[in-house]
Write a protein that holds these residues in place. Sequence first.
Motif, PDB file in Angstrom:
ATOM      1  N   TYR A   1       1.707   1.102   8.995  1.00 18.74           N
ATOM      2  CA  TYR A   1       3.182   1.458   9.224  1.00 18.74           C
ATOM      3  C   TYR A   1       4.140   0.847  10.172  1.00 18.74           C
ATOM      4  CZ  TYR A   1       1.319   5.585   6.744  1.00 18.74           C
ATOM      5  OH  TYR A   1       0.632   6.366   5.878  1.00 18.74           O
TER       6      TYR A   1
ATOM      7  N   THR B   1      -0.735  -3.420   4.397  1.00 20.17           N
ATOM      8  CA  THR B   1      -0.695  -2.721   3.095  1.00 20.17           C
ATOM      9  C   THR B   1       1.065  -3.092   2.634  1.00 20.17           C
ATOM     10  OG1 THR B   1      -0.774  -0.933   1.315  1.00 20.17           O
ATOM     11  CG2 THR B   1      -0.278  -0.578   3.799  1.00 20.17           C
TER      12      THR B   1
ATOM     13  N   SER C   1       1.961  -1.115   0.424  1.00 19.77           N
ATOM     14  CA  SER C   1       2.189   0.249  -0.256  1.00 19.77           C
ATOM     15  C   SER C   1       3.260   0.950   0.430  1.00 19.77           C
ATOM     16  CB  SER C   1       0.968   1.014  -0.056  1.00 19.77           C
ATOM     17  OG  SER C   1      -0.017   0.732  -0.927  1.00 19.77           O
ATOM     18  N   LYS C   2       3.482   0.641   1.664  1.00 16.83           N
ATOM     19  CA  LYS C   2       4.281   1.509   2.508  1.00 16.83           C
ATOM     20  C   LYS C   2       5.969   0.938   2.586  1.00 16.83           C
ATOM     21  CE  LYS C   2       1.083   4.299   2.630  1.00 16.83           C
ATOM     22  NZ  LYS C   2      -0.067   4.098   3.564  1.00 16.83           N
TER      23      LYS C   2
HETATM   24  C1  PLP Z   1      -1.701   4.299   3.384  1.00  9.68           C
HETATM   25  C2  PLP Z   1      -2.322   4.037   4.133  1.00  9.68           C
HETATM   26  C3  PLP Z   1      -3.369   2.976   3.795  1.00  9.68           C
HETATM   27  C4  PLP Z   1      -3.690   2.555   2.608  1.00  9.68           C
HETATM   28  O1  PLP Z   1      -2.826   2.149   1.916  1.00  9.68           O
HETATM   29  P1  PLP Z   1      -3.222   1.430   0.301  1.00  9.68           P
HETATM   30  O2  PLP Z   1      -2.304   2.062  -0.745  1.00  9.68           O
HETATM   31  O3  PLP Z   1      -4.701   1.495  -0.091  1.00  9.68           O
HETATM   32  O4  PLP Z   1      -2.956  -0.230   0.585  1.00  9.68           O
HETATM   33  C5  PLP Z   1      -4.220   2.480   5.014  1.00  9.68           C
HETATM   34  N1  PLP Z   1      -4.186   3.138   6.105  1.00  9.68           N
HETATM   35  C6  PLP Z   1      -3.236   4.067   6.435  1.00  9.68           C
HETATM   36  C7  PLP Z   1      -3.157   4.186   7.855  1.00  9.68           C
HETATM   37  C8  PLP Z   1      -2.316   4.330   5.553  1.00  9.68           C
HETATM   38  O5  PLP Z   1      -1.654   5.530   5.935  1.00  9.68           O
END
Ligand code: PLP
Length: 357
Positions: A183, A206, A208-209
Amino acid sequence: MSRYFSEKYNGLTPYVPGEQPRERTYIKLNTNELPFPPSPLAQQLARKQAGDLSLYPDPDCLLLRQTAAEFYGIGKDQIMFTNGSDEALNFAFMAYCDEDTPIAFPDVTYSFYKVLCALNRITCEEIPVREDLSIDPEDYFGLKKTIIIANPNAPTGICLKKEVIEKIVASNPDNVVIIDEAYVDFGGASCIDLIDTYDNLLIIRTLSKSSALAGGRLGIAIGNEKLIADLNVLRNSLNPYTINRMTMMAAVGVYSDRSYLESCVERIKAIRQAASERLTELGFEVIPSSANFLFARNPKYDGNRLYQDLKEQGILVRHFDTQRLKDYVRISIGNEDDMQTLTDTIGKLLEVKNEKS
Ligand SMILES: *Cc1c(COP(=O)(O)O)cnc(C)c1O
């Protein structure tokens, strides 16, 4: 379970991901996805790969590593990509801990760490956070254990200063310190520029966020060349093709479009600020967040009850049923309209409650 399932997995409790419901459309504020689409350039580059899906992707991810290395200001051998950062975390846990080399982390953090310890039979030491759910950095100075800290932490959104992380890394020179920066784009200071100074610092990221690529699955490990070489041994022993063609090129697009990322992050921060103010007006205690979610509780509204009531109204948030966290809900930052709907709905629910009592 079948009777053939190996006994070594007895008692393994898998991670429970946030709900991804299909039975109706919810306003989804429960898994910290970005409420915006990925960069148009990322979409375009991914689409172009569709016709080449008959061919294996580049196992070295060379173009992606070069593009990303330039983006982060590091060398291309200081970075490795994985199928989501959960996979990078697994490789790091496999590489730097075992039954006799424990890993330490806060008792309030990303719950996947405990699952990975169980899977890999790693001893874990959970260090209690303070009453206000913040991490006491002193607990980690000279700890002489492998350490993982999510910074900003989940699900609190609380961030440690870079100098503090540096002290933790510097005071544990014989152990790897893993910093999960999932994050960090939303408010924290990244420690990436410390990797040349500290050969025991491993950063996990990541797309992803903040980069809106949760569905593409792309995780990142960044650190000293030797650490990255360790992780590559494990990656190539499992599956050298973990990054598919479409995701690889989508990520090249992400790294070539910094202004899109920056504008998304600015928009999330503005929405976060406004939502935090409205929740405070509604009587919530909101923990100041450096992430794309808010962790909040209302003394007049039980956390699980609020989660259930919101779900009934078509809004999904996340509730954690543990002693320290059960009063809270975690609310991902959605778009402006969704957050307005959220706070309006909570306002109405509170009115109904007041009339009843
Ligand atoms: C969302 C998250 C991840 C995992 O993200 P991926 O979608 O697997 O890349 C890792 N660590 C934290 C603290 C997260 O909130």
